[in-house]
Scaffold this active site. Structure first.
Site, short mmCIF file in Angstrom:
data_model
loop_
_atom_site.label_atom_id
_atom_site.label_comp_id
_atom_site.label_asym_id
_atom_site.label_seq_id
_atom_site.Cartn_x
_atom_site.Cartn_y
_atom_site.Cartn_z
N ASP A 33 -19.03 4.34 -17.02
CA ASP A 33 -17.66 3.84 -17.01
C ASP A 33 -17.22 3.58 -18.45
O ASP A 33 -17.99 3.07 -19.26
CB ASP A 33 -17.59 2.54 -16.18
CG ASP A 33 -16.17 2.18 -15.78
OD1 ASP A 33 -15.89 2.15 -14.57
OD2 ASP A 33 -15.34 1.94 -16.69
N THR A 125 -7.12 11.28 -3.34
CA THR A 125 -6.15 10.37 -2.71
C THR A 125 -5.20 11.13 -1.78
O THR A 125 -4.94 12.32 -2.00
CB THR A 125 -5.31 9.66 -3.82
OG1 THR A 125 -4.16 9.09 -3.24
CG2 THR A 125 -4.85 10.64 -4.89
N ASP A 126 -4.67 10.43 -0.80
CA ASP A 126 -3.67 11.06 0.08
C ASP A 126 -2.37 11.35 -0.67
O ASP A 126 -1.52 12.09 -0.18
CB ASP A 126 -3.40 10.19 1.32
CG ASP A 126 -2.86 8.80 0.99
OD1 ASP A 126 -2.75 8.46 -0.21
OD2 ASP A 126 -2.56 8.04 1.93
N GLU A 127 -2.23 10.77 -1.88
CA GLU A 127 -0.98 10.97 -2.62
C GLU A 127 -0.81 12.42 -3.06
O GLU A 127 0.30 12.84 -3.42
CB GLU A 127 -0.91 10.02 -3.82
CG GLU A 127 -1.00 8.57 -3.38
CD GLU A 127 -0.60 7.55 -4.42
OE1 GLU A 127 0.21 7.86 -5.31
OE2 GLU A 127 -1.11 6.41 -4.34
N TYR A 153 0.60 10.64 -11.77
CA TYR A 153 -0.73 10.28 -11.23
C TYR A 153 -1.15 11.26 -10.13
O TYR A 153 -2.22 11.86 -10.20
CB TYR A 153 -0.71 8.84 -10.68
CG TYR A 153 -1.87 8.54 -9.75
CD1 TYR A 153 -3.18 8.49 -10.23
CD2 TYR A 153 -1.67 8.33 -8.37
CE1 TYR A 153 -4.25 8.23 -9.37
CE2 TYR A 153 -2.73 8.07 -7.51
CZ TYR A 153 -4.01 8.03 -8.02
OH TYR A 153 -5.08 7.79 -7.18
N LYS A 157 -4.26 14.09 -9.95
CA LYS A 157 -5.32 14.08 -8.92
C LYS A 157 -5.35 15.41 -8.17
O LYS A 157 -6.42 15.95 -7.86
CB LYS A 157 -5.13 12.91 -7.94
CG LYS A 157 -5.30 11.53 -8.53
CD LYS A 157 -6.70 11.22 -9.04
CE LYS A 157 -7.71 11.05 -7.93
NZ LYS A 157 -9.04 10.65 -8.48
N LEU A 193 -0.27 -3.59 -5.39
CA LEU A 193 0.55 -4.48 -4.56
C LEU A 193 -0.18 -5.73 -4.05
O LEU A 193 0.22 -6.86 -4.36
CB LEU A 193 1.12 -3.70 -3.36
CG LEU A 193 1.99 -4.55 -2.44
CD1 LEU A 193 3.32 -4.90 -3.08
CD2 LEU A 193 2.22 -3.86 -1.09
N PRO A 208 7.27 -9.46 -6.77
CA PRO A 208 8.26 -8.38 -6.88
C PRO A 208 8.06 -7.27 -5.86
O PRO A 208 7.03 -6.60 -5.84
CB PRO A 208 8.03 -7.86 -8.30
CG PRO A 208 6.62 -8.19 -8.62
CD PRO A 208 6.21 -9.36 -7.79
N TYR A 210 9.50 -3.66 -4.52
CA TYR A 210 10.36 -2.56 -4.97
C TYR A 210 11.36 -2.18 -3.88
O TYR A 210 10.98 -2.03 -2.70
CB TYR A 210 9.53 -1.32 -5.32
CG TYR A 210 8.54 -1.49 -6.45
CD1 TYR A 210 8.56 -2.59 -7.30
CD2 TYR A 210 7.55 -0.52 -6.67
CE1 TYR A 210 7.64 -2.73 -8.33
CE2 TYR A 210 6.63 -0.65 -7.71
CZ TYR A 210 6.68 -1.76 -8.52
OH TYR A 210 5.77 -1.89 -9.54
N PRO A 277 10.86 4.91 -9.68
CA PRO A 277 11.43 6.28 -9.65
C PRO A 277 10.53 7.21 -8.83
O PRO A 277 9.30 7.16 -8.97
CB PRO A 277 11.41 6.70 -11.12
CG PRO A 277 11.14 5.48 -11.91
CD PRO A 277 10.49 4.47 -11.02
N GLY A 278 11.15 8.02 -7.99
CA GLY A 278 10.37 9.00 -7.20
C GLY A 278 9.48 8.37 -6.15
O GLY A 278 8.52 9.00 -5.69
#
Ligand code: NAD
Ligand code: TYD
Length: 339
Positions: A33, A125-127, A153, A157, A193, A208, A210, A277-278
């Site tokens: 790492d 990632t599922d992103e 990001y 990935k 989050l 906060p 979004y 954004p996005g």
């Protein structure tokens, strides 16, 4: 077996180190790492006491350092968690995401090719699938969903995933990939989050949210994710992708209200701020493949997991205060002051 775990000082990687040390006492875990802002040696202090554990500070994109470690350890398995992982940071400064997430993956796989390996596992990632519409509750990401990324990001990935599959096809490298939904649990850095909400609410500071808080994430307790990766890297088929998730979809506002309720804090702490954004609308995983092929299902319900997580942060204020350093406060002001 010798198992190199990269990014093992971060959130999921450290939980995985502890999972392996507990469940596979016969194996040796070597954590590589770079200790960026997201990596914390304090997190690994109990692992350091275990004679089957070694920590090495190095950058996965540093070819010389990585090859030296492979020469010394001749690993059987490499699991790559090391990444720049925060969407908001990737919007501020994409460059480091490309270097670590794509080039770092290449360096690790080149070392695997040179020294030989039983399995290279890429934690993704599922992103990489982009997002789903809020109103189409019938749609889920499967392993065949096209890659369609939104943020620097997720683009980094997805690029790494394609490279991993290319190394399998071209060089016959024995690889596997897992694509997981949002994790939560112990040692989660308080820029994401759930830990951000917990750490701010402890101090009665505003939390906060979004936009309107309508975006949906599919939450998975980190220990269930670790169990899935362990299964895939030992028993999953080579060259395959496995989606990991447990049908645990929640709108952000619902998650934040749940956290505040467990902590006994007022919903008046919620502050709606300018949207990302996005901003991806909804993530939702179809875990049929991993459940049918490998028999994996998540064991922790969201209600139990979120309660345990809040309790963990309450009992580990020292860890939390350790990561909320001067740099962190600067980051918070920079990212949130003008929203
Ligand atoms: P994290 O940001 O908490 O930890 C990342 C770790 O990688 C840190 O210890 C950091 O020091 C290390 N690192 C960063 N750059 C490095 C480099 N160049 N060389 C060596 N080490 C480096 O991330 P996380 O949330 O634990 O995520 C781990 C992996 O899981 C990532 O690949 C991420 O894309 C993926 N993932 C995360 C989630 C989630 O909800 N957190 C969901 C799906 C997939
Ligand atoms: P995050 O934890 O950054 O994970 P990801 O973007 O990878 O899903 O964010 C989870 C969700 O919470 C996402 O929809 C953005 C939202 N969010 C907020 O509303 N407020 C915040 O301060 C943060 C960090 C995230």
């Amino acid at each position: 077996m010798n198992i190199i775990v990269t990014g093992g000082a971060g959130f999921i990687g450290s939980n995985f180190v502890y999972y392996e040390l507990e469940h596979h006492k016969e194996d040796r875990i070597i954590c590589l790492d770079k200790l960026t802002y997201a990596g914390n040696l304090e997190t690994l202090k109990d692992a350091m006491k275990n004679e089957n554990f070694r920590f090495v500070k190095a950058d996965i994109a540093d070819r010389e350092a990585v090859f030296k470690l492979f020469e010394e350890e001749k690993p059987d398995i490499v699991v790559n968690f090391a990444a720049e992982s925060h969407v908001d940071r990737s919007i501020e400064d994409p460059g480091i995401f490309l270097r670590t997430n794509i080039l770092g993956t290449q360096v690790l796989m080149d070392a695997c090719r040179k020294y030989g390996i039983k399995r290279y596992h890429q934690v993704s990632t599922d992103e990489v699938y982009g997002d789903l519409p809020l109103e189409r509750k019938d749609l889920f990401f499967t392993e065949d969903t096209p890659l369609h990324t939104s943020s620097p990001y997720s683009a980094s990935k997805a690029s790494a995933d394609l490279l991993v599959l290319a190394y399998h096809r071209t060089f016959k490298l024995p690889v596997s990939i897992s694509r997981c939904s949002n994790n939560y649990g112990p040692y989660h850095f308080p820029e994401k989050l759930i830990p951000l909400m917990i750490s701010r609410a402890f101090e009665d500071k505003s939390v906060p949210v979004y936009g309107k808080g309508e975006n949906v994430r599919d939450w998975l307790y980190v220990k269930d994710h670790c169990a899935a990766i362990d299964l895939i890297m030992r028993k999953g088929r080579e060259g395959e992708v496995y989606n990991v998730g447990g049908h645990n979809e929640r709108a952000n506002i619902e998650v934040v209200k749940t956290v505040l309720a467990i902590m006994g804090k007022s919903e008046d702490l919620i502050e709606f701020v300018t949207d990302r954004p996005g901003h991806d609308r909804r993530y939702a995983i179809d875990p049929t493949k991993i459940s049918e092929e490998l028999g994996w299902t998540p064991e922790t319900s969201f209600d139990d997991g979120i309660r345990e997580t809040v309790e963990w942060y309450g009992k580990n204020k020292e860890w939390l205060n350790g990561v909320l350093s001067g740099d962190y406060m600067e980051y918070y002001d920079k990212m949130y002051s003008n929203r």
